[in-house]
Design a protein around this motif. Structure first.
Motif, PDB file in Angstrom:
ATOM      1  N   ILE A  49       0.812  -1.218   0.000  1.00  0.00           N
ATOM      2  CA  ILE A  49       0.072   0.073   0.028  1.00  0.00           C
ATOM      3  C   ILE A  49       0.797   1.261  -0.049  1.00  0.00           C
ATOM      4  O   ILE A  49       0.322   2.205  -0.281  1.00  0.00           O
ATOM      5  CB  ILE A  49      -0.931   0.098   1.184  1.00  0.00           C
ATOM      6  CG1 ILE A  49      -0.273   0.146   2.304  1.00  0.00           C
ATOM      7  CG2 ILE A  49      -2.140  -1.159   1.123  1.00  0.00           C
ATOM      8  CD1 ILE A  49      -1.317   0.402   3.767  1.00  0.00           C
ATOM      9  N   VAL A  50       2.057   1.248   0.451  1.00  0.00           N
ATOM     10  CA  VAL A  50       2.991   2.398   0.304  1.00  0.00           C
ATOM     11  C   VAL A  50       3.816   2.607  -1.053  1.00  0.00           C
ATOM     12  O   VAL A  50       3.614   3.642  -1.339  1.00  0.00           O
ATOM     13  CB  VAL A  50       4.018   2.074   1.412  1.00  0.00           C
ATOM     14  CG1 VAL A  50       5.073   3.201   1.546  1.00  0.00           C
ATOM     15  CG2 VAL A  50       3.405   2.166   2.820  1.00  0.00           C
ATOM     16  N   ARG A  51       4.393   1.390  -1.660  1.00  0.00           N
ATOM     17  CA  ARG A  51       4.815   1.617  -2.716  1.00  0.00           C
ATOM     18  C   ARG A  51       4.458   0.507  -3.910  1.00  0.00           C
ATOM     19  O   ARG A  51       4.881  -0.704  -3.510  1.00  0.00           O
ATOM     20  CB  ARG A  51       6.373   1.595  -2.608  1.00  0.00           C
ATOM     21  CG  ARG A  51       6.963   2.760  -1.945  1.00  0.00           C
ATOM     22  CD  ARG A  51       8.404   2.766  -1.851  1.00  0.00           C
ATOM     23  NE  ARG A  51       9.114   3.084  -3.212  1.00  0.00           N
ATOM     24  CZ  ARG A  51      10.297   3.046  -3.549  1.00  0.00           C
ATOM     25  NH1 ARG A  51      11.161   2.601  -2.533  1.00  0.00           N
ATOM     26  NH2 ARG A  51      10.646   3.313  -4.700  1.00  0.00           N
ATOM     27  N   ARG A  52       3.629   0.607  -4.589  1.00  0.00           N
ATOM     28  CA  ARG A  52       2.812  -0.087  -5.269  1.00  0.00           C
ATOM     29  C   ARG A  52       3.801  -1.353  -6.140  1.00  0.00           C
ATOM     30  O   ARG A  52       3.459  -2.746  -6.064  1.00  0.00           O
ATOM     31  CB  ARG A  52       1.922   0.295  -6.334  1.00  0.00           C
ATOM     32  CG  ARG A  52       0.696   0.771  -5.594  1.00  0.00           C
ATOM     33  CD  ARG A  52      -0.216   1.451  -6.607  1.00  0.00           C
ATOM     34  NE  ARG A  52      -0.446   0.690  -7.715  1.00  0.00           N
ATOM     35  CZ  ARG A  52      -1.464   1.102  -8.811  1.00  0.00           C
ATOM     36  NH1 ARG A  52      -2.225   2.165  -8.386  1.00  0.00           N
ATOM     37  NH2 ARG A  52      -1.602   0.195  -9.840  1.00  0.00           N
ATOM     38  N   GLY A  53       4.614  -0.837  -6.727  1.00  0.00           N
ATOM     39  CA  GLY A  53       5.586  -1.729  -7.586  1.00  0.00           C
ATOM     40  C   GLY A  53       6.801  -2.683  -6.607  1.00  0.00           C
ATOM     41  O   GLY A  53       7.153  -3.580  -7.153  1.00  0.00           O
ATOM     42  N   LYS A  54       6.801  -2.349  -5.263  1.00  0.00           N
ATOM     43  CA  LYS A  54       7.355  -3.038  -4.349  1.00  0.00           C
ATOM     44  C   LYS A  54       6.596  -4.030  -3.584  1.00  0.00           C
ATOM     45  O   LYS A  54       6.730  -3.855  -2.358  1.00  0.00           O
ATOM     46  CB  LYS A  54       8.348  -2.026  -3.299  1.00  0.00           C
ATOM     47  CG  LYS A  54       9.281  -1.265  -3.996  1.00  0.00           C
ATOM     48  CD  LYS A  54      10.650  -1.740  -4.210  1.00  0.00           C
ATOM     49  CE  LYS A  54      11.739  -0.662  -4.850  1.00  0.00           C
ATOM     50  NZ  LYS A  54      13.025  -0.975  -4.556  1.00  0.00           N
ATOM     51  N   ASN A  55       5.888  -4.854  -4.329  1.00  0.00           N
ATOM     52  CA  ASN A  55       5.014  -5.804  -3.623  1.00  0.00           C
ATOM     53  C   ASN A  55       5.708  -7.278  -3.715  1.00  0.00           C
ATOM     54  O   ASN A  55       6.929  -7.298  -3.921  1.00  0.00           O
ATOM     55  CB  ASN A  55       3.732  -5.920  -4.685  1.00  0.00           C
ATOM     56  CG  ASN A  55       3.972  -6.290  -5.955  1.00  0.00           C
ATOM     57  OD1 ASN A  55       4.722  -7.440  -6.230  1.00  0.00           O
ATOM     58  ND2 ASN A  55       3.752  -5.616  -6.758  1.00  0.00           N
TER      59      ASN A  55
END
Length: 111
Positions: A49-55
């Motif tokens: 939820i903070v940085r979408r690409g770093k899932n």
């Protein structure tokens, strides 16, 4: 009689040491519990939820070199950028468990 008892003890010892898991084996059920308490707030269903690409999806883990238990355990332990460190909140075994769980779920596409 003494030889028979010794033989039985040796066989039991070999059987036990051959068929038991090592103490450091990851427990993904425990990892799931830890994840739900400490991680799911930001990483629900493997998202971020903070940085979408770093899932925590397999593609992203591979892209960022986080596709091993060791790499995931390292970031859980030490944190990085917006990711908090958990070395003071979780034991080494708990960190290994949650890392194994994350990798297992990524392999299952978080289903």
């Amino acid at each position: 009689m003494k030889k028979l008892l010794t033989l039985i003890l040796v066989v039991l010892l070999l059987f036990t040491s051959t068929f038991t898991l090592p103490a450091s084996a990851a427990d993904t059920v425990n990892g799931a519990d830890i994840f739900s308490v400490h991680c799911a707030g930001c990483h629900i269903n493997g998202g971020n939820i903070v940085r979408r690409g770093k899932n925590l999806k397999k593609k992203a883990l591979k892209k960022y070199g986080m596709d091993s238990i060791e790499a995931i355990a390292s970031i859980v332990t030490n944190g990085k950028n917006n990711m908090s460190a958990y070395k003071d909140r979780l034991s080494e075994q708990q960190i290994q468990d949650v890392a194994a769980y994350v990798l297992e779920q990524a392999d299952k596409n978080w289903r």
